[in-house]
Design a protein around this motif. Sequence first.
Motif, PDB file in Angstrom:
ATOM      1  N   MET A 164       0.839  -1.194   0.000  1.00  0.00           N
ATOM      2  CA  MET A 164       0.000   0.000   0.000  1.00  0.00           C
ATOM      3  C   MET A 164       0.877   1.249   0.000  1.00  0.00           C
ATOM      4  SD  MET A 164      -2.900   1.324   2.743  1.00  0.00           S
ATOM      5  CE  MET A 164      -3.991  -0.085   2.559  1.00  0.00           C
ATOM      6  N   THR A 165       0.847   1.983  -1.093  1.00  0.00           N
ATOM      7  CA  THR A 165       1.527   3.266  -1.227  1.00  0.00           C
ATOM      8  C   THR A 165       0.551   4.231  -1.896  1.00  0.00           C
ATOM      9  OG1 THR A 165       2.395   2.797  -3.443  1.00  0.00           O
ATOM     10  CG2 THR A 165       3.751   2.085  -1.568  1.00  0.00           C
ATOM     11  N   ASP A 166       0.929   5.499  -2.000  1.00  0.00           N
ATOM     12  CA  ASP A 166       0.057   6.451  -2.680  1.00  0.00           C
ATOM     13  C   ASP A 166      -0.174   6.015  -4.127  1.00  0.00           C
ATOM     14  OD1 ASP A 166      -1.389   8.964  -2.999  1.00  0.00           O
ATOM     15  OD2 ASP A 166       0.315   9.592  -4.209  1.00  0.00           O
ATOM     16  N   THR A 167       0.878   5.531  -4.795  1.00  0.00           N
ATOM     17  CA  THR A 167       0.756   5.113  -6.196  1.00  0.00           C
ATOM     18  C   THR A 167      -0.183   3.927  -6.351  1.00  0.00           C
ATOM     19  OG1 THR A 167       2.988   5.908  -6.700  1.00  0.00           O
ATOM     20  CG2 THR A 167       2.044   4.299  -8.212  1.00  0.00           C
ATOM     21  N   THR A 168      -0.063   2.931  -5.465  1.00  0.00           N
ATOM     22  CA  THR A 168      -0.917   1.747  -5.611  1.00  0.00           C
ATOM     23  C   THR A 168      -2.351   2.029  -5.163  1.00  0.00           C
ATOM     24  OG1 THR A 168      -0.142   0.909  -3.453  1.00  0.00           O
ATOM     25  CG2 THR A 168       0.986   0.106  -5.438  1.00  0.00           C
ATOM     26  N   ILE A 169      -2.533   2.937  -4.195  1.00  0.00           N
ATOM     27  CA  ILE A 169      -3.900   3.331  -3.827  1.00  0.00           C
ATOM     28  C   ILE A 169      -4.584   3.976  -5.029  1.00  0.00           C
ATOM     29  CG2 ILE A 169      -5.267   4.925  -2.438  1.00  0.00           C
ATOM     30  CD1 ILE A 169      -3.244   4.484  -0.172  1.00  0.00           C
ATOM     31  N   PHE A 200      -4.348  -5.066  -0.071  1.00  0.00           N
ATOM     32  CA  PHE A 200      -2.900  -4.899  -0.094  1.00  0.00           C
ATOM     33  C   PHE A 200      -2.277  -5.891   0.888  1.00  0.00           C
ATOM     34  CE2 PHE A 200      -4.954  -0.981  -1.192  1.00  0.00           C
ATOM     35  CZ  PHE A 200      -4.183  -0.413  -2.197  1.00  0.00           C
ATOM     36  N   TYR A 201      -1.229  -6.560   0.467  1.00  0.00           N
ATOM     37  CA  TYR A 201      -0.598  -7.545   1.353  1.00  0.00           C
ATOM     38  C   TYR A 201       0.212  -6.883   2.461  1.00  0.00           C
ATOM     39  CZ  TYR A 201      -1.984 -11.780  -1.080  1.00  0.00           C
ATOM     40  OH  TYR A 201      -2.725 -12.816  -1.591  1.00  0.00           O
ATOM     41  N   THR A 202       0.869  -5.774   2.160  1.00  0.00           N
ATOM     42  CA  THR A 202       1.692  -5.101   3.171  1.00  0.00           C
ATOM     43  C   THR A 202       1.498  -3.585   3.063  1.00  0.00           C
ATOM     44  OG1 THR A 202       3.618  -4.985   1.692  1.00  0.00           O
ATOM     45  CG2 THR A 202       3.466  -6.905   3.155  1.00  0.00           C
ATOM     46  N   LEU A 203       1.989  -2.872   4.065  1.00  0.00           N
ATOM     47  CA  LEU A 203       1.927  -1.414   4.084  1.00  0.00           C
ATOM     48  C   LEU A 203       3.275  -0.818   3.710  1.00  0.00           C
ATOM     49  CD1 LEU A 203       0.046  -0.902   7.483  1.00  0.00           C
ATOM     50  CD2 LEU A 203      -0.939  -0.717   5.187  1.00  0.00           C
ATOM     51  N   GLY A 204       3.249   0.213   2.872  1.00  0.00           N
ATOM     52  CA  GLY A 204       4.463   0.950   2.600  1.00  0.00           C
ATOM     53  C   GLY A 204       4.892   1.730   3.830  1.00  0.00           C
ATOM     54  N   ASP A 205       6.121   2.240   3.820  1.00  0.00           N
ATOM     55  CA  ASP A 205       6.658   2.927   5.005  1.00  0.00           C
ATOM     56  C   ASP A 205       5.783   4.096   5.434  1.00  0.00           C
ATOM     57  OD1 ASP A 205       8.736   1.148   5.067  1.00  0.00           O
ATOM     58  OD2 ASP A 205      10.148   2.452   4.000  1.00  0.00           O
ATOM     59  N   ALA A 206       5.317   4.896   4.484  1.00  0.00           N
ATOM     60  CA  ALA A 206       4.510   6.068   4.833  1.00  0.00           C
ATOM     61  C   ALA A 206       3.194   5.657   5.483  1.00  0.00           C
ATOM     62  CB  ALA A 206       4.238   6.915   3.587  1.00  0.00           C
ATOM     63  N   CYS A 207       2.599   4.577   4.996  1.00  0.00           N
ATOM     64  CA  CYS A 207       1.327   4.110   5.568  1.00  0.00           C
ATOM     65  C   CYS A 207       1.541   3.509   6.951  1.00  0.00           C
ATOM     66  CB  CYS A 207       0.670   3.092   4.631  1.00  0.00           C
ATOM     67  SG  CYS A 207       0.200   3.776   3.028  1.00  0.00           S
ATOM     68  N   CYS A 208       2.685   2.871   7.155  1.00  0.00           N
ATOM     69  CA  CYS A 208       2.987   2.294   8.471  1.00  0.00           C
ATOM     70  C   CYS A 208       3.198   3.381   9.510  1.00  0.00           C
ATOM     71  CB  CYS A 208       4.243   1.430   8.387  1.00  0.00           C
ATOM     72  SG  CYS A 208       4.017  -0.174   7.624  1.00  0.00           S
ATOM     73  N   SER A 209       3.928   4.436   9.147  1.00  0.00           N
ATOM     74  CA  SER A 209       4.283   5.472  10.117  1.00  0.00           C
ATOM     75  C   SER A 209       3.112   6.395  10.426  1.00  0.00           C
ATOM     76  CB  SER A 209       5.470   6.289   9.599  1.00  0.00           C
ATOM     77  OG  SER A 209       5.144   6.908   8.362  1.00  0.00           O
ATOM     78  N   ILE A 246     -11.077  -0.814   1.588  1.00  0.00           N
ATOM     79  CA  ILE A 246      -9.637  -0.886   1.311  1.00  0.00           C
ATOM     80  C   ILE A 246      -8.982  -1.464   2.563  1.00  0.00           C
ATOM     81  CG2 ILE A 246      -7.523   0.449   0.987  1.00  0.00           C
ATOM     82  CD1 ILE A 246      -8.993   0.623  -1.523  1.00  0.00           C
ATOM     83  N   VAL A 247      -8.188  -2.511   2.420  1.00  0.00           N
ATOM     84  CA  VAL A 247      -7.514  -3.095   3.591  1.00  0.00           C
ATOM     85  C   VAL A 247      -6.085  -3.483   3.246  1.00  0.00           C
ATOM     86  CG1 VAL A 247      -9.676  -4.087   4.486  1.00  0.00           C
ATOM     87  CG2 VAL A 247      -8.135  -5.517   3.139  1.00  0.00           C
ATOM     88  N   ASP A 248      -5.252  -3.585   4.291  1.00  0.00           N
ATOM     89  CA  ASP A 248      -4.052  -4.402   4.148  1.00  0.00           C
ATOM     90  C   ASP A 248      -4.374  -5.745   4.783  1.00  0.00           C
ATOM     91  OD1 ASP A 248      -1.947  -4.790   6.725  1.00  0.00           O
ATOM     92  OD2 ASP A 248      -3.510  -3.278   7.011  1.00  0.00           O
ATOM     93  N   ALA A 249      -3.548  -6.737   4.562  1.00  0.00           N
ATOM     94  CA  ALA A 249      -3.914  -8.098   4.947  1.00  0.00           C
ATOM     95  C   ALA A 249      -4.156  -8.258   6.437  1.00  0.00           C
ATOM     96  CB  ALA A 249      -2.828  -9.086   4.488  1.00  0.00           C
ATOM     97  N   GLU A 250      -3.510  -7.421   7.259  1.00  0.00           N
ATOM     98  CA  GLU A 250      -3.577  -7.655   8.695  1.00  0.00           C
ATOM     99  C   GLU A 250      -4.326  -6.593   9.500  1.00  0.00           C
ATOM    100  OE1 GLU A 250      -0.177  -9.549  10.647  1.00  0.00           O
ATOM    101  OE2 GLU A 250       0.928  -9.196   8.790  1.00  0.00           O
ATOM    102  N   ASN A 251      -3.984  -5.317   9.328  1.00  0.00           N
ATOM    103  CA  ASN A 251      -4.418  -4.350  10.342  1.00  0.00           C
ATOM    104  C   ASN A 251      -5.348  -3.232   9.874  1.00  0.00           C
ATOM    105  OD1 ASN A 251      -2.891  -5.668  12.370  1.00  0.00           O
ATOM    106  ND2 ASN A 251      -1.038  -4.691  11.591  1.00  0.00           N
ATOM    107  N   LEU A 252      -5.014  -2.545   8.792  1.00  0.00           N
ATOM    108  CA  LEU A 252      -5.783  -1.359   8.423  1.00  0.00           C
ATOM    109  C   LEU A 252      -6.996  -1.705   7.566  1.00  0.00           C
ATOM    110  CD1 LEU A 252      -3.081   1.325   7.548  1.00  0.00           C
ATOM    111  CD2 LEU A 252      -4.216   0.876   9.731  1.00  0.00           C
TER     112      LEU A 252
END
Length: 268
Positions: A112-117, A147-156, A192-198
């Motif tokens: 998940m990044t701005d580009t992929t969103i 999304f399987y994982t979160l990009g750095d910006a989405c994580c922070s 819209i989700v990532d696989a685990e948390n958001l």
Amino acid sequence: MKPTKLGYFQSLAEELRSQSSRVRQLIGDAHWGHDGRHKEVLLQALVRRHCPTTVLVSSGFVISQNNPEILSSEQDLLVVDTSNEAPLFHQGGLAIVFPHTAMAAISVKSTMTDTTIKSVVDGLATVRSVASDCNREAEDIWCGGFFYTLGDACCSAPSGVYSRLKEHILAHPAPKSTVDPGLPHVLGPDVIVDAENLCFLLDYERSNSADSAKIRGYDCQGLATAVFLSCLLEHLALRFGRGFSVFSDFLVDLPVPRLDPGVFSIVP
């Protein structure tokens, strides 16, 4: 071992995470296309496993019966009702269907990044456009981004995903009001989700005669895949005239706290 609902629903994300890492463990950074396709296949198998037997889950396109030149972009996953009508085309893992048989469209991304969103929102918007061309209610086709994982910006700063979603959703105004004639012309992905948390849910509501469109954000604490699946199955149940999903009822009392902020307005 005692039965545990929480453990069962968390295991859905764990299953996808462990399986999705196998290609990378074997080929490293080579053949990125194959890695992405592998992730689509894994989610496809999970969705198919929980759908009724009359439902087809495949990649493919939605086209207009009024004009074959009007079609969606290729969708990673289409959920298609085949109980009364077969797809126009279904071969080699690819389906081409009309909007009235398409029940859901899902876009699958690795990170998940701005580009992929933006890519997810843009691609799913083409499905809604074809539905509208065929005089179907655009919201009849449930749309989700996974999304399987979160990009750095989405994580922070996960709350920052709100503004990115808003920007990309507003770039695709609905061709007509949704839900009722007074509601704002906004129609983005349902979930819209990532696989685990958001998890981010697009929500329309009317309060004191004022219409609004909002994004509701949740920290699913390992349950995001289950929540995503629950929302999809709830929609399928409604389309089949059942009114509820047993899977959703089974999930409903598990803790899924709101993000901070919990609600983000798209249209005031």
